[in-house]
Design an enzyme around this catalytic site. Structure first.
Site, PDB file in Angstrom:
ATOM      1  N   ASP A  23       0.849  -1.197   0.000  1.00  0.00           N
ATOM      2  CA  ASP A  23       0.000   0.000   0.000  1.00  0.00           C
ATOM      3  C   ASP A  23       0.884   1.246   0.000  1.00  0.00           C
ATOM      4  O   ASP A  23       1.670   1.439   0.923  1.00  0.00           O
ATOM      5  CB  ASP A  23      -0.903  -0.035   1.245  1.00  0.00           C
ATOM      6  N   ASN A  25      -0.281   4.540  -0.177  1.00  0.00           N
ATOM      7  CA  ASN A  25      -0.865   5.811   0.293  1.00  0.00           C
ATOM      8  C   ASN A  25      -1.601   5.713   1.627  1.00  0.00           C
ATOM      9  O   ASN A  25      -2.353   6.616   1.994  1.00  0.00           O
ATOM     10  CB  ASN A  25      -1.795   6.398  -0.780  1.00  0.00           C
ATOM     11  N   ASP A 100      -5.213 -10.336 -15.716  1.00  0.00           N
ATOM     12  CA  ASP A 100      -6.260 -11.286 -15.393  1.00  0.00           C
ATOM     13  C   ASP A 100      -7.575 -10.731 -15.954  1.00  0.00           C
ATOM     14  O   ASP A 100      -7.919  -9.591 -15.657  1.00  0.00           O
ATOM     15  CB  ASP A 100      -6.347 -11.365 -13.861  1.00  0.00           C
ATOM     16  N   ASP A 201      -9.981 -16.015 -16.531  1.00  0.00           N
ATOM     17  CA  ASP A 201     -10.724 -16.597 -15.417  1.00  0.00           C
ATOM     18  C   ASP A 201     -11.782 -17.581 -15.919  1.00  0.00           C
ATOM     19  O   ASP A 201     -12.494 -17.301 -16.894  1.00  0.00           O
ATOM     20  CB  ASP A 201     -11.403 -15.444 -14.660  1.00  0.00           C
ATOM     21  N   GLU A 256      -7.718 -20.374 -16.826  1.00  0.00           N
ATOM     22  CA  GLU A 256      -7.964 -21.058 -15.559  1.00  0.00           C
ATOM     23  C   GLU A 256      -9.004 -22.135 -15.838  1.00  0.00           C
ATOM     24  O   GLU A 256     -10.034 -21.848 -16.451  1.00  0.00           O
ATOM     25  CB  GLU A 256      -8.479 -20.091 -14.498  1.00  0.00           C
ATOM     26  N   HIS A 329      -4.294 -17.332  -5.391  1.00  0.00           N
ATOM     27  CA  HIS A 329      -5.130 -16.521  -4.495  1.00  0.00           C
ATOM     28  C   HIS A 329      -6.417 -17.227  -4.047  1.00  0.00           C
ATOM     29  O   HIS A 329      -7.175 -16.661  -3.278  1.00  0.00           O
ATOM     30  CB  HIS A 329      -5.489 -15.210  -5.206  1.00  0.00           C
ATOM     31  N   ASP A 330      -6.681 -18.437  -4.540  1.00  0.00           N
ATOM     32  CA  ASP A 330      -7.920 -19.149  -4.193  1.00  0.00           C
ATOM     33  C   ASP A 330      -7.712 -20.328  -3.249  1.00  0.00           C
ATOM     34  O   ASP A 330      -8.690 -20.966  -2.859  1.00  0.00           O
ATOM     35  CB  ASP A 330      -8.576 -19.727  -5.461  1.00  0.00           C
TER      36      ASP A 330
HETATM   37  O1  ISL Z   1     -11.792 -21.040  -5.006  1.00  0.00           O
HETATM   38  C1  ISL Z   1     -12.423 -21.949  -5.468  1.00  0.00           C
HETATM   39  C2  ISL Z   1     -13.178 -22.835  -4.650  1.00  0.00           C
HETATM   40  O2  ISL Z   1     -13.210 -22.381  -3.385  1.00  0.00           O
HETATM   41  C3  ISL Z   1     -12.475 -22.251  -6.875  1.00  0.00           C
HETATM   42  O3  ISL Z   1     -13.476 -23.134  -7.148  1.00  0.00           O
HETATM   43  C4  ISL Z   1     -12.676 -20.987  -7.674  1.00  0.00           C
HETATM   44  O4  ISL Z   1     -13.913 -20.439  -7.397  1.00  0.00           O
HETATM   45  C5  ISL Z   1     -12.609 -21.305  -9.136  1.00  0.00           C
HETATM   46  O5  ISL Z   1     -11.373 -21.854  -9.369  1.00  0.00           O
HETATM   47  C6  ISL Z   1     -12.810 -20.060  -9.977  1.00  0.00           C
HETATM   48  O6  ISL Z   1     -11.932 -19.062  -9.557  1.00  0.00           O
HETATM   49  C7  ISL Z   1     -11.858 -17.870 -10.267  1.00  0.00           C
HETATM   50  O7  ISL Z   1     -13.123 -17.281 -10.483  1.00  0.00           O
HETATM   51  C8  ISL Z   1     -13.825 -16.811  -9.337  1.00  0.00           C
HETATM   52  C9  ISL Z   1     -12.963 -15.983  -8.391  1.00  0.00           C
HETATM   53  O8  ISL Z   1     -13.611 -15.820  -7.166  1.00  0.00           O
HETATM   54  C10 ISL Z   1     -11.615 -16.610  -8.162  1.00  0.00           C
HETATM   55  O9  ISL Z   1     -10.824 -15.772  -7.367  1.00  0.00           O
HETATM   56  C11 ISL Z   1     -11.014 -16.858  -9.517  1.00  0.00           C
HETATM   57  O10 ISL Z   1      -9.700 -17.335  -9.440  1.00  0.00           O
HETATM   58  C12 ISL Z   1     -14.957 -15.984  -9.854  1.00  0.00           C
HETATM   59  O11 ISL Z   1     -14.484 -15.026 -10.738  1.00  0.00           O
HETATM   60 CA    CA Z   2      -3.557   2.172  -1.201  1.00  0.00          CA
END
Ligand code: ISL
Ligand code: CA
Length: 549
Positions: A23, A25, A100, A201, A256, A329-330
């Site tokens: 971050d 700011n 992304d 995605d 993905e 991140h998931d």
């Molecule tokens: O995180 C998951 C299950 O808990 C995965 O099933 C995930 O939802 C799936 O892989 C799809 O993910 C992507 O699309 C989602 C978003 O929330 C995720 O961050 C993204 O990586 C909806 O856009």
């Molecule tokens: Ca910021």
């Protein structure tokens, strides 16, 4: 035919989750200027491609995966000028930028949806998927990825719209050629800015099965693979996007792929398909998900992980390509999920790094893995921010799970495990922000932070750097074939990468026991290891070694 040489096979991806990176700011939210301040840090690690999770305008129901304007930057992250400066800073350092994009759905606050919901004959109505209810119930029994029905009722027009994710993420209707045109024009907009590629995605979900039949499948993973993914026109659409835009640029594309299996993988990434360069298949990420998904866990182990790597290697052969990763991140932190984040945190983080960077595929590293960052255990559900966690908390606690039990599941499986701020130093909030962070820092930042790790030559960070440098030199790690060397113990993962230049032998002990092995090491030079062990015939707990001949 031998394998095609491509830059996107050789280079390594580093994923930045902008909200949690740095971050600049003091508003508690990571931003573009914050990333710019850390570009030298990223470059110093030795990675090549930065994948940025979404930074477009968004009401943030799902942290940017709900886009309300595909052509502008979310004000919390900065301006288009900041973006241009970031892209320039990345290119000046000889790196590339992967954006992304989320085209399966938009935000419900996108102008298209705001129009669409006004009336049945609105010109934007067909940008989304609308259906009449069935006797006061939704059109079918499909469930959303984040719990509850995949349909939401819109009283104004007395119809339901489809949302495979939250109700603020209505699914776009790719059947409508106007929608596809809009999407290709957005793709072109970013490519003309000079970015180097896209992570797309949930791309296998874009074509729907139009009978919208009820499903009788028990397990959500099966529903994803057989009902939501790989719809009848998915390849037509991706190919169309390729022909219309993608083919005109020297870029990389990674899809993905929830629901993409070894049977269907090559349909997306076969080199002759004119679709995508590679996929992130999620088979190993979905391991342990029971019928109701991640918060309904079932047992699994390394045997499954190793089997999946083999099956995918077989399935791709020399004809297609995947990415290799153990978290993003998931999903939980890889050292907590696949390593040992207690006694052997550092050793197992290094072992996983060696694995990710030596299997065949484009390696992808999630921010903080290079520090050995681990899962977090917040005491209260209030400390969590993820919409998935909150939706399932409600659903599970209403159907018999106690809040404490559910919190334990979140500690292990929740997405916020990987979304706590980057731990830069020992100062307040780990140096991530001067203000109040949008999500708390993992309290272990006093032990795990970039400043300490950079001052320690034996740290996880420098192990990554050595591996990355080694991988740059040894193209056998990119293009060479792969074979498993059988060993007596199922706690060992031993394999070789090989071609006419050399053989690279990787030995991993993914357990906290010592094991003997019977691999003949004559002629091999030891290049990299995570510990000192004078007895070459044994592998100590979480020991990893890389040899070359
Ligand atoms: O995180 C998951 C299950 O808990 C995965 O099933 C995930 O939802 C799936 O892989 C799809 O993910 C992507 O699309 C989602 C978003 O929330 C995720 O961050 C993204 O990586 C909806 O856009
Ligand atoms: Ca910021």
């Amino acid at each position: 035919m031998s394998i095609e040489k491509k830059w996107w096979k050789e280079e390594v991806i580093y994923q930045i989750y902008p909200r949690s990176f740095n971050d600049s700011n003091g508003d508690g939210i990571g931003d573009i200027q914050g990333i710019i301040q850390k570009l030298d840090y990223v470059k110093n690690l030795g990675v090549d491609i930065i994948w940025l999770s979404p930074i477009y305008k968004s009401p943030n129901d799902d942290n940017g995966y709900d886009i309300s304007d595909y052509r502008s930057i979310h004000p919390e992250f900065g301006t288009m000028q900041d973006f241009d400066e970031l892209l320039d800073g990345i290119h000046k350092r000889g790196m590339r930028l992967l954006m992304d994009v989320v085209f399966n759905h938009s935000s419900d606050e996108h102008a298209w949806f705001e129009e669409a919901k006004k009336s049945i004959d609105n010109p934007y109505r067909d940008y989304y998927i609308w259906k009449k209810g069935k006797d006061g119930d939704p059109p079918n029994n499909w469930r959303s990825f984040f719990g509850g029905s995949a349909w939401d009722y819109e009283p104004n027009t007395d119809e339901y719209y489809l949302h495979l994710f939250t109700k603020k993420q209505p699914d776009l209707n790719w059947e409508n050629p106007k929608v596809r045109k809009e999407i290709y024009s957005i793709v072109k907009f970013w490519l003309d800015k000079g970015i180097d590629g896209f992570r797309m995605d949930v791309i296998p979900l874009i074509s729907k099965r139009l009978d919208f039949a009820d499903t009788s499948l028990e397990s959500f993973n099966d529903v994803v693979a057989q009902v939501y993914s790989n719809g009848p026109r998915v390849h037509e659409y991706i190919n169309e996007m390729y022909e219309e835009v993608l083919q005109h640029y020297d870029i990389m594309t990674v899809g993905e792929g929830p629901g993409i299996t070894t049977q269907t993988g090559l349909d997306y990434v076969g080199h002759d398909r004119r679709e995508l360069n590679m996929i992130f298949h999620l088979d190993h990420m979905f391991l342990g998900h029971g019928p109701r998904g991640k918060f309904d866990p079932i047992p699994y182990g390394w045997t499954d992980i190793k089997r999946l790597f083999s099956e995918w290697h077989e399935a791709m052969g020399d004809s297609g390509w995947i990415s290799i990763f153990m978290d993003n991140h998931d999903f939980p932190r890889m050292v907590s999920r696949f390593g040992d984040d207690g006694t052997y945190r550092i050793e197992s983080a290094k072992l996983l790094a060696m694995m990710v960077l030596t299997l065949r595929g484009t390696a992808c590293i999630y921010q903080g893995s290079e520090l050995g960052m681990s899962n977090v255990k917040f005491d209260s559900i209030e400390d969590y921010r993820d919409v998935e966690t909150h939706n399932y908390f409600k659903e599970f606690t209403e159907t018999g799970t106690s809040p404490d039990e559910f919190l334990k599941l979140v500690h292990e499986h929740g997405r916020d495990n990987v979304r706590t701020p980057m731990q830069w130093n020992k100062s307040k909030h780990a140096g991530f922000t001067n203000g109040e962070p949008w999500i708390n820092v993992n309290p272990n930042y006093l032990d795990i932070n970039a400043e300490d790790v950079l001052a320690d030559k034996d740290s996880v960070f420098y192990f990554y750097r050595e591996l990355l440098a080694f991988r740059k030199k040894e193209k056998t790690l990119i293009y060479g074939d792969w074979k498993i060397i059988e060993s007596q113990s199922s706690d060992l993962f031993i394999y070789e990468r090989f071609d006419s230049n050399c053989n690279i032998l990787v030995m991993l002990n993914h357990s906290d026991h010592t094991h003997t092995h019977d691999v003949i090491l004559e002629g091999y030079d030891l290049c990299l290891t995570n510990m000192t062990n004078d007895d070459v015939a044994t592998l100590l707990p979480w020991e990893c070694r890389l040899y070359k001949k």
